[in-house]
Design a protein around this motif. Structure first.
Motif, PDB file in Angstrom:
ATOM      1  N   VAL A   7      22.779  17.451 -16.685  1.00 24.24           N
ATOM      2  CA  VAL A   7      23.890  16.515 -16.901  1.00 24.24           C
ATOM      3  C   VAL A   7      24.859  16.617 -15.728  1.00 24.24           C
ATOM      4  O   VAL A   7      25.299  17.719 -15.379  1.00 24.24           O
ATOM      5  N   HIS A   8      25.143  15.485 -15.124  1.00 23.05           N
ATOM      6  CA  HIS A   8      26.009  15.476 -13.947  1.00 23.05           C
ATOM      7  C   HIS A   8      27.324  14.779 -14.277  1.00 23.05           C
ATOM      8  O   HIS A   8      27.327  13.641 -14.712  1.00 23.05           O
ATOM      9  N   TYR A   9      28.403  15.526 -14.039  1.00 20.11           N
ATOM     10  CA  TYR A   9      29.725  14.943 -14.270  1.00 20.11           C
ATOM     11  C   TYR A   9      30.349  14.568 -12.937  1.00 20.11           C
ATOM     12  O   TYR A   9      30.151  15.258 -11.934  1.00 20.11           O
ATOM     13  N   GLU A  10      31.105  13.483 -12.949  1.00 19.40           N
ATOM     14  CA  GLU A  10      31.742  13.017 -11.711  1.00 19.40           C
ATOM     15  C   GLU A  10      32.791  14.006 -11.223  1.00 19.40           C
ATOM     16  O   GLU A  10      32.965  14.203 -10.041  1.00 19.40           O
ATOM     17  N   ASP A  11      33.494  14.648 -12.186  1.00 19.07           N
ATOM     18  CA  ASP A  11      34.575  15.522 -11.773  1.00 19.07           C
ATOM     19  C   ASP A  11      34.031  16.877 -11.349  1.00 19.07           C
ATOM     20  O   ASP A  11      34.101  17.825 -11.938  1.00 19.07           O
ATOM     21  N   VAL A  21      23.923  10.116 -21.974  1.00 18.37           N
ATOM     22  CA  VAL A  21      22.617  10.434 -22.564  1.00 18.37           C
ATOM     23  C   VAL A  21      22.751  11.714 -23.397  1.00 18.37           C
ATOM     24  O   VAL A  21      22.266  11.798 -24.535  1.00 18.37           O
ATOM     25  N   PHE A  22      23.446  12.672 -22.836  1.00 14.24           N
ATOM     26  CA  PHE A  22      23.650  13.950 -23.510  1.00 14.24           C
ATOM     27  C   PHE A  22      24.405  13.762 -24.834  1.00 14.24           C
ATOM     28  O   PHE A  22      24.023  14.297 -25.870  1.00 14.24           O
ATOM     29  N   ARG A  56      36.029  13.404 -18.304  1.00 14.90           N
ATOM     30  CA  ARG A  56      34.897  12.859 -19.040  1.00 14.90           C
ATOM     31  C   ARG A  56      34.107  13.986 -19.701  1.00 14.90           C
ATOM     32  O   ARG A  56      33.652  13.894 -20.813  1.00 14.90           O
ATOM     33  N   ARG A  57      34.005  15.081 -18.941  1.00 16.81           N
ATOM     34  CA  ARG A  57      33.244  16.223 -19.441  1.00 16.81           C
ATOM     35  C   ARG A  57      33.868  16.766 -20.738  1.00 16.81           C
ATOM     36  O   ARG A  57      33.178  16.973 -21.730  1.00 16.81           O
ATOM     37  N   VAL A  75      23.660  24.455 -23.207  1.00 16.04           N
ATOM     38  CA  VAL A  75      23.278  25.323 -22.081  1.00 16.04           C
ATOM     39  C   VAL A  75      22.365  24.563 -21.126  1.00 16.04           C
ATOM     40  O   VAL A  75      22.560  24.557 -19.902  1.00 16.04           O
ATOM     41  N   ALA A  76      21.359  23.891 -21.709  1.00 14.11           N
ATOM     42  CA  ALA A  76      20.405  23.140 -20.876  1.00 14.11           C
ATOM     43  C   ALA A  76      21.100  22.025 -20.105  1.00 14.11           C
ATOM     44  O   ALA A  76      20.676  21.661 -19.001  1.00 14.11           O
ATOM     45  N   ALA A  77      22.190  21.518 -20.687  1.00 11.45           N
ATOM     46  CA  ALA A  77      22.889  20.393 -20.055  1.00 11.45           C
ATOM     47  C   ALA A  77      23.407  20.756 -18.661  1.00 11.45           C
ATOM     48  O   ALA A  77      23.563  19.872 -17.812  1.00 11.45           O
TER      49      ALA A  77
END
Lengths: 305, 449
Positions: free
Chosen positions: A301-305, A223-224, B12-13, A295-297
């Motif tokens: 925003v959620h990363y798996e790692d 989405v980001f 991914r990031r 910054v807002a992310a």
């Protein structure tokens, strides 16, 4: 033994050097391109933004005059307003629509490839002259849209030439070209581990809860990504407004996109210095918004790692 | 440093961040780059005379010019001509960019708005010493009035290639039906008559049909220019300042407001839902009886309707008003830095004086500038073109006041003025505000050095 090692190291070094030279040779066209057609014109335009420069004459240094002028330029303010409205309405609408369609297509529908291609098609055509011309016809007083609306008992005139509605038609056009973010959403949805969704289901989560608590957080990097790309692209929308308003940004400045005003200033009014300043303001605004988003992310925003 | 991370270890990031960053650079960069000073390269020195010729126009015009260029090369085998074309806006942009990059075509068309800019920068050849038999461009038959639009500071920088002017088109059957006479030079409607007739047509033909379109919102400033000349004023004063008064502008805007209010003219939103010329003209779309546009469009407009069209003078330009007639021709320039000046002058002479060329091109670019060539093609043109030739023939022979050129900023001023008129028509500004804007900010920009 030591001698052999030294010889081998030297040979390896020479090979590495040769490989580097070859690599740089292959990179040369790209580096030359970046330097000559991106960096040099960018630096030049930065300099020109501090000058009074009409095409065909010599630039005259005027300091911050071009930047000061913007605050009293009604067309600049109109263009900034129109663009902001366009971006902040059309981007969320388009992303929502794209996500909704992607979720629907991810339900294991048959003939997915066909649907994907059909929905993607407008993205390929959306910025084109042909579609802008088509849009003009669709929303004119004798076009298909007013005709259909009339059959439903809704009276609408020509949206294209009404200042109150002209921008709406461009927003609709932008939303219609949802194919590109949709494809990216679909790819993201396919990467979400099925077992997590299944586990939520076993725990009694309904479809909406699974979507908001499992799918959406896992999809948030995508989405980001889409948000950033669409935000930047929308700030630079040009073709649609140029064609639909015949290059004027009309009716009554209602479709005067920032880039269109920039173009008119530079290539119709020949005020290249002022146009350069306009371009740099756009660059800075886009850069700042992108930075704010990054910054807002951190908070959504959620990363798996 | 991120670039040194092996691809297999990219998270991914980092991929998304990298893509986002690259996206920002890729998408935002071009806006800045577009404003940079691009220095175009010339076609390089060449011993064979190879010319670039740039003009604007429709597909039909392009085909005709391609044919004319080939015919020129047939007559002059050592000179090759490469036509370059597009619509007028695109060509104006191309010319301005080429001007900046010192890469102008050898021979090219120029608008009257752009000419002062080109002259100021020394981009076009001073043709004064090349005019006359055996000097490069034969100018026999080019009256002073015909040459005037291409003259600045007493020097001839451009030559009239196609004669044109403003003209009032109408569907003859509509006029007959409502009982309105056709006016031909030396007569014309007065402006008051025109308002009454337009209102009468609306009354007679019903709610969805109107008398006239509105040249102000149609983007044509020439009609106000004609009105100014009829009142012994002008668009531009001798020093390049505005040549008309606030009162005259107010009077003009009130006139058109009255036509909108009485529905004598097509409502603005309806007129502008298509580009209001050629197939988008309200007259062609069956919305209005009259169409106010350039007289040389007669052939193309007639091709867009089965109803017979008539071409009449601008209201007020007939009777005692003929001295106000102004020609706004397509003009031809030769680049100052052309590598083949002799060949370029020869080609320009061919375009201006050759009868065979004139027969190929017809009247789509306007009428040939000399009566001799006009007479030569008169037998091979359509009835619509004949009407136009008669019309322009009268105008070319009329005793008129010379037209003054504007400053280098005059083109931008005219565009801004038309924009202000449109805002007025959309009720986004009052007449007073519009006049104040024109005589305030827009005039300041016009006079800015």
């Amino acid at each position: 033994m030591a001698l052999i090692n030294e010889v081998q190291q030297a040979a390896r070094g020479r090979a590495r050097g040769r490989r580097s030279r070859i690599a740089y040779l292959f990179l040369l066209p790209w580096i030359a391109g970046v330097l000559l057609i991106t960096l040099v014109p960018m630096v030049t335009s930065l300099y020109l933004s501090f000058t009074d420069y009409r095409l065909g004459t010599s630039p005259r240094f005027t300091g911050l005059e071009n930047y000061r002028r913007m605050f009293s330029d009604p067309d600049f303010l109109a263009a900034a307003g129109v663009t902001a409205k366009y971006v902040f309405i059309s981007v969320p609408l388009q992303l929502t629509f794209a996500l909704a369609i992607a979720v629907l297509l991810n339900q294991g529908v048959r003939g997915l490839a066909i649907y994907r291609s059909v929905y993607y098609l407008p993205s390929l055509l959306g910025g084109s002259v042909a579609v802008a011309v088509l849009w003009r016809q669709l929303f004119s007083s004798t076009g298909l849209v007013p005709e259909l609306a009339g059959k439903l008992g809704i009276q609408m005139g020509s949206w294209i030439s009404e200042p109150a509605h002209a921008l709406d038609t461009l927003i609709i056009l932008h939303v219609w070209t949802f194919g590109s973010p949709m494809i990216i959403f679909l790819a993201g949805l396919r990467q979400i581990p099925e077992e997590l969704v299944e586990a939520a289901k076993v725990d009694g989560a309904g479809a909406w809860r699974r979507f908001t608590s499992v799918i959406l957080p896992l999809l948030s990097p995508v989405v980001f990504f889409n948000l950033i790309l669409q935000l930047i692209g929308s700030f630079q929308a040009f073709t649609q407004a140029y064609i639909i308003s015949a290059g004027t940004g009309g009716p009554a400045n209602s479709t005067l996109f920032y880039t269109l005003y920039l173009f008119v200033t530079g290539f119709k009014n020949f005020e290249m210095g002022y146009a350069s300043a306009l371009a740099w303001i756009l660059f800075v605004v886009i850069g700042m918004l992108t930075a704010i988003n990054f910054v807002a992310a951190r908070y959504w925003v959620h990363y798996e790692d | 440093m991120a670039m040194s991370v092996p691809l297999s270890r990219l998270s991914r990031r980092s991929v998304l961040r990298l893509a986002g960053g690259l996206g920002a650079a890729a998408v935002a960069g071009p806006a800045l780059v577009a404003c940079g000073d691009s220095s175009g390269s010339g076609s390089g020195p060449s011993k064979s005379a190879s010319l670039r010729f740039m003009f604007w126009g429709s597909d039909d015009r392009v085909k005709r010019f391609q044919k004319a260029s080939t015919a020129f090369t047939d007559k002059n085998p050592t000179i090759k001509v490469s036509p370059e074309f597009g619509d007028i806006d695109a060509i104006e942009t191309k010319i301005t960019v080429a001007m900046s990059g010192k890469n102008l075509p050898d021979v090219f068309w120029v608008t009257s708005d752009l000419l002062p800019q080109l002259v100021a920068g020394g981009h076009v050849m001073d043709l004064t010493s090349h005019l006359g038999a055996g000097k490069g461009i034969a100018d026999a038959g080019f009256s002073d009035a015909i040459k005037a639009p291409g003259r600045l500071d007493g020097k001839q920088y451009a030559m009239t290639h196609g004669l044109q002017s403003i003209g009032l088109f109408a569907k003859k059957n509509v006029l007959d039906e409502v009982g309105i006479p056709v006016k031909n030079y030396p007569d014309s409607y007065t402006w008051d008559e025109y308002a009454q007739i337009s209102a009468k047509i609306h009354s007679a033909k019903g709610d969805k049909f109107f008398g006239t379109d509105d040249p102000n919102t149609g983007g044509a400033a020439d009609w106000f220019g004609a009105y100014a000349r009829q009142h012994d004023q002008d668009m531009w004063a001798e020093n390049g300042d505005l040549g008309f008064t606030k009162d005259l502008m107010t009077e003009w805007l009130n006139y058109w407001k009255n036509l909108r209010d009485t529905k004598a003219s097509v409502p603005t939103a309806l007129a502008l839902e298509q580009n209001p010329y050629f197939e988008g003209a309200p007259m062609i779309r069956g919305l209005a009886a009259y169409h106010m546009r350039n007289s040389n469009q007669m052939l193309e407009l007639q091709g867009l309707t089965k109803d017979a069209l008539v071409l009449m003078p601008c209201p007020g330009n007939g009777g005692a008003g003929t001295k106000a007639i102004a020609l706004s021709p397509n003009m031809l320039c030769v680049a100052a830095n052309t590598k083949n000046p002799d060949a370029a002058l020869k080609f320009a002479d061919y375009l201006l004086n050759d009868v065979d060329r004139a027969k190929i091109i017809g009247t789509t670019i306007g009428a040939p500038p000399t009566q001799t060539v006009r007479d030569a093609i008169a037998t091979s043109v359509t009835p619509a073109e004949k009407q136009f030739l008669t019309y322009i023939g009268f105008e070319a022979g009329a005793k008129t006041r010379p037209v003054r050129g504007g400053l280098a900023t005059s083109g931008a001023f005219s565009s801004d003025m038309v924009k202000a008129w449109k805002n007025l028509a959309y009720d986004k500004a009052s007449i007073q505000q519009t006049v104040d804007l024109i005589f305030g900010d827009l005039r300041t920009k016009l006079l800015k050095k």
